[in-house]
Design an enzyme around this catalytic site. Structure first.
Site, PDB file in Angstrom:
ATOM      1  N   LYS A 172     -27.181 -97.515 -38.272  1.00 27.51           N
ATOM      2  CA  LYS A 172     -28.514 -98.311 -38.144  1.00 27.51           C
ATOM      3  C   LYS A 172     -28.614 -99.469 -36.801  1.00 27.51           C
ATOM      4  O   LYS A 172     -27.613-100.260 -36.872  1.00 27.51           O
ATOM      5  CB  LYS A 172     -29.305 -99.023 -39.332  1.00 27.51           C
ATOM      6  CG  LYS A 172     -29.363 -98.105 -40.454  1.00 27.51           C
ATOM      7  CD  LYS A 172     -30.662 -97.387 -40.507  1.00 27.51           C
ATOM      8  CE  LYS A 172     -30.757 -96.512 -41.565  1.00 27.51           C
ATOM      9  NZ  LYS A 172     -32.205 -95.822 -41.514  1.00 27.51           N
ATOM     10  N   LYS A 272     -36.344 -84.177 -44.548  1.00 29.34           N
ATOM     11  CA  LYS A 272     -36.326 -84.872 -45.887  1.00 29.34           C
ATOM     12  C   LYS A 272     -37.221 -84.178 -46.901  1.00 29.34           C
ATOM     13  O   LYS A 272     -38.578 -84.121 -46.282  1.00 29.34           O
ATOM     14  CB  LYS A 272     -36.736 -86.368 -45.737  1.00 29.34           C
ATOM     15  CG  LYS A 272     -35.304 -87.007 -45.058  1.00 29.34           C
ATOM     16  CD  LYS A 272     -36.049 -88.696 -45.068  1.00 29.34           C
ATOM     17  CE  LYS A 272     -35.088 -89.343 -44.358  1.00 29.34           C
ATOM     18  NZ  LYS A 272     -35.671 -90.674 -44.064  1.00 29.34           N
TER      19      LYS A 272
END
Ligand code: NPG
Length: 377
Positions: A172, A272
């Protein structure tokens, strides 16, 4: 299958370690589980919404509300199919059509779709992976590493995951914790480790030069650098970077994916099921990626074993050519609510049992449950 009841169950699980992204820090999950009951079968689904509306506008309380008041009433007492097959005869209504009049709420809809699908597949003994068209028995496991307080801590965390066998590391990033961090990790792990970064919308097009400074580090992709609605900005940024851009938050449907690819806003797609309203739409995006020769991978939402089983089955489709955010249960939870998913040589086994192939462990489920609600026709 006639839907006789829908149980909404909230479970709270602490994460084994805080997970910080540019959207915020998560210490645990307040999960909404959906159990659909029909004649002779039941099925489970997990709503991946978080406790707060920080990733998308959905959040757990809102998902429960929209299911209770708007989605469940369209399913309860109705002969419903999620497989499109005639298992219940030609009179079955399609679960997607039944929910379509309600706008948005893809994570709530996905949980219901999967629960109906699970119940339906269990009746015939067929696995979800088989139903979706899986071609793999196991999938490569990647791991997402949150933003750490220090660079040293980041290197330690990455070392730990590599020692466990993960086949790809996602870091991240956010402005100020990006180029130096990625350089440090690349130098530390060497050139052979598959690395990618995820910005969760934290940059602006004006940061193009800073992002281009990531090019020398051999990243697989840069995920969602700009705000979700800025497809044109992503297209422009993509022309200024050698590293391929991948979109996550921007893609809420196969239509979004087609637009993004046609505009050149990304060269890789994160799929997703929760973000796109369920498996039917996820498979449509997968098929689009295959048709356009675009690499896809399965993202994660810190799922329990219920949602993980679904993602792993999906990731076994042929177009998922990059490792997903599909980690072992132990990366998230000390006690998962299903039998834990474990790494074998950096991979997770695709469940082969009927339906999603897993069910909650009754004792763990009871211990973690904070509320239950039973909806009937
Ligand atoms: O392994 O499930 C996982 C986590 C993967 O980084 C991950 N998810 O932005 O993709 C994301 C992020 C996320 C997690 C977003 C939780 C929102 C909630």
């Amino acid at each position: 299958m006639r839907i006789e009841a829908i149980e909404l169950r909230r479970v709270e699980l602490p994460l084994v370690s805080d997970f910080r992204t540019s959207h915020g820090t998560q210490q645990g999950r307040d999960v909404l589980l959906v159990r659909v009951v029909g004649p002779g079968s039941e099925g489970w689904g997990e709503c991946v919404a978080g406790a707060a509306p920080s990733y998308t506008s959905e959040y757990t309380d809102a998902a429960q509300h929209v299911i209770r008041h708007h989605l469940a009433p369209r399913l309860l007492g109705v002969d419903i199919t999620a497989t499109g097959s005639d298992a219940d005869g030609p009179t079955s209504a399609d679960v997607h059509d039944a929910m379509a009049p309600i706008v948005g709420h893809p994570m709530a809809k996905a949980a219901l779709e999967v629960a109906v699908l699970d119940a339906e597949l269990r009746l015939t003994g067929r696995s979800l992976a088989d139903h979706l068209g899986a071609v793999r028995r196991e999938v490569d496991s990647g791991v997402a590493v949150g933003i750490t307080a220090t660079e040293g801590e980041l290197l330690d965390v990455v070392d730990g995951y590599l020692a466990e066998g993960y086949r790809r590391i996602k870091l991240k990033i956010e402005p100020g914790r990006d180029v130096d961090r990625v350089r440090a990790v690349r130098e530390h792990v060497g050139d052979d480790v598959a690395l990618q970064v995820d910005a969760n919308e934290a940059y602006a097009l004006a940061d193009a030069e800073r992002l281009a400074a990531l090019d020398p580090f051999g990243l697989l992709l840069v995920e969602q650098p700009l705000p979700r609605h800025d497809l044109l900005g992503h297209a422009e940024l993509g022309r200024r970077l050698r590293t391929p851009l991948c979109l996550d938050e921007s893609i809420t449907s196969s239509g979004d994916a087609a637009a993004a690819l046609t505009l050149g806003a990304c060269r890789i797609v994160n799929i997703k099921p929760g973000r796109v309203g369920g498996l039917r739409e996820a498979v449509r995006i997968h098929d689009l990626c295959v048709a356009r020769n675009v690499p896809a991978w399965c993202g994660g939402m810190l799922e329990t074993g219920i949602g993980r089983a679904v993602n792993v089955a999906l990731a076994a489709l042929p177009g998922f050519t990059l490792p997903g955010d599909l980690s072992a249960s132990a990366r998230y939870y000390a006690d998962d609510i299903t039998d834990p998913f474990v790494l074998h040589d950096g991979r997770l086994a695709v469940p082969t049992g009927p339906g999603i192939g897993v069910t909650p462990l009754p004792d763990v489920l009871t211990a973690l449950t904070t509320s239950t609600e039973l909806l009937t026709p």
